[in-house]
Structure formats: C-alpha cells, structure tokens
Design an enzyme around this catalytic site. Structure first.
Site: not given
Ligand SMILES: [Zn+2]
Length: 268
Positions: A2-3, A89, A108
């Site tokens: 994400p930016e 997750h 992750r």
C-alpha cells in the site's frame, strides 16, 4: 504494498465506520504484529473511544479518548477491515460498541501496531518528509532536495524523507507523466521538471485516491474491496505492451531491487 492512496482510502473508510465507537475488547491472535507489550496494548485500548482517524505517510493514526494513539503501519500485506468474517491471517480483533468489529489481517506479518502517547515516539514520523498535498512539498523544496543527491530520480521519489507515501507504482506513473527517465540523476532534474514532479505527484495520487487505490496483490479497503487505479496505470506492470503515447514497448528494469517500468522513447 500500500502507498498513500491505499492508506488514505482505508482512513476514509475507517473514519466512516469506527469513529465514535468504543473499543470494548481487544483479542490478540498473533502478537508478532505488536510493538507494544500485549498486556499494555490491551490495557491502553480497552474502554477507549475512537475520536478520529488520521494519516501521516503510509501510517494510520487512530486517536483515542485517553489522548493516546493507536498507530498502524500495514507494510506489505496488512489490512484493516470492518465487519468482515475472520480469516486465516487475522492477527488482531477489536470488538467495538454497536456490535462492530475491526480486524487486522496480515499474511506476511510485516505490519506493526503500537500504542503511543506522543507521535514523536514513532521513528517513522520523525524522519518523514512533507505530505505531497501539503504546502511544504513545493518546487523550491523539491529543487533544493534534488540538488543534494546523485541518486536516480526514481529512488528519490521512493525515499520517504523526500516525500511521504509515494511507492513503486506511483513513482513510475509520475515519472512517465513528466517524461523523465527514472535512471536520471536527481541533480540533473531541471527546474521545470521539478515543477512537473510536484504537479504530477499530486495529480496521480489524487486520481488513485478517487479510484480507491491500486490492488495489485493484497490491498483491500476497509470493506474488503479492491481499488481500481490499475485501469489508469500507463506504465506500471505493462512490460512489453505498447506505450500509450508512442507505441514503443514498455521496458522493465531493476533499480534498488525494485522493478521500474518506463518508456525509453518518451522518458529521457
Ligand atoms: Zn512512449
């Protein structure tokens, strides 16, 4: 990853969904995402009302009624979603008032969440450059910064001490729109190009916010939906496909371990 546009989209969603709610219960499923000791994290959050959700760079700042802040840096694969089913997750679950639930999912586990009493406690905020939409990100600042570094302009755009929140996708799109070769040394950027960088940085990020971000892999907004900026990408992930301006094949090169996409005919 994400930016700024993706994090800003999440911020707007969360503002609508969770501001005014009280955090009734915090459930830690995987403490690896915490940068505050688990017991402390729970104690400083439970019973607090959520006053506001703001953003600085790629970090979300949840303002608590205690005066403290919950900081979420989602990094590569973190997601903050509201009223969605728990997933494999899911690392944290926040039970909120009015039967709402905020989940932190992270495949992750690179994301980081912490509670702080002052924003200065977060190193990322201390070193971060100006927000792209702020007055501090002006052509004078850009020219002065670029004069000091011999690095390629693409690497400088990605450097969050230069400007907050621009990552790999939007850097490529900004440079294409300014017709600048991503490998060009920052010191060789002309004044009119610095003006273009400022203008196009804002324009591309604004378009991406309006499109609710870019979903390349994991990014989802707070409602669990994908962003649609992918349709507006002119060079990113278009290797070998014709340039939309000149028809030449888009190139992919490696820069600082990241892929850069550009048109060698249009960008010089
Ligand atoms: Zn071209």
């Amino acid at each position: 990853m994400p930016e700024l546009p993706e994090v800003e989209t999440i911020r707007r969603d969360l503002t609508r969904e969770i501001v005014g709610h009280t955090i009734e219960k915090v459930q830690i499923i995987d403490p690896r995402v915490l940068r505050t000791p688990p017991q402390d994290f729970i104690r400083r959050l439970q019973g607090m009302r959520i006053k506001q959700v703001s953003r600085r760079g790629k970090a979300l700042i949840i303002h608590l009624s205690s005066g403290e802040y919950l900081i979420a840096q989602v990094m590569m694969t973190g997601q903050l979603v509201v009223n969605q089913a728990r997933a494999k997750h899911t690392r944290l679950a926040f039970k909120l008032s009015k039967a709402a639930e905020l989940l932190y999912n992270d495949q992750r586990v690179f994301g980081q969440l912490r509670v702080v009493s002052s924003l200065d406690e977060v190193k990322y905020f201390r070193i971060l450059g100006p927000e792209p939409f702020s007055a501090g990100f002006n052509d004078k600042y850009i020219q002065a910064y670029l004069k000091k570094t011999g690095r390629p302009i693409k690497s400088v755009l990605l450097d969050h001490t230069f400007v907050a929140g621009v990552g790999n996708i939007y850097a490529a799109e900004i440079l294409f729109r300014c017709k600048i070769d991503p490998q060009r040394q920052a010191t060789k950027i002309k004044p009119r190009e610095a003006v273009c960088l400022q203008k196009k940085t804002r324009e591309v990020l604004k378009q991406a916010i309006n499109a609710r971000g870019s979903s390349m892999r994991n990014y989802l907004d707070a409602a669990g939906k994908k962003g649609s900026f992918v349709r507006l990408m002119r060079v990113y992930a278009r290797e070998g496909r014709p340039c939309l301006v000149c028809g030449h094949g888009i190139q992919r090169i490696a820069q600082g371990g990241r892929s850069t996409f550009y048109c060698m005919k249009c960008q010089k």
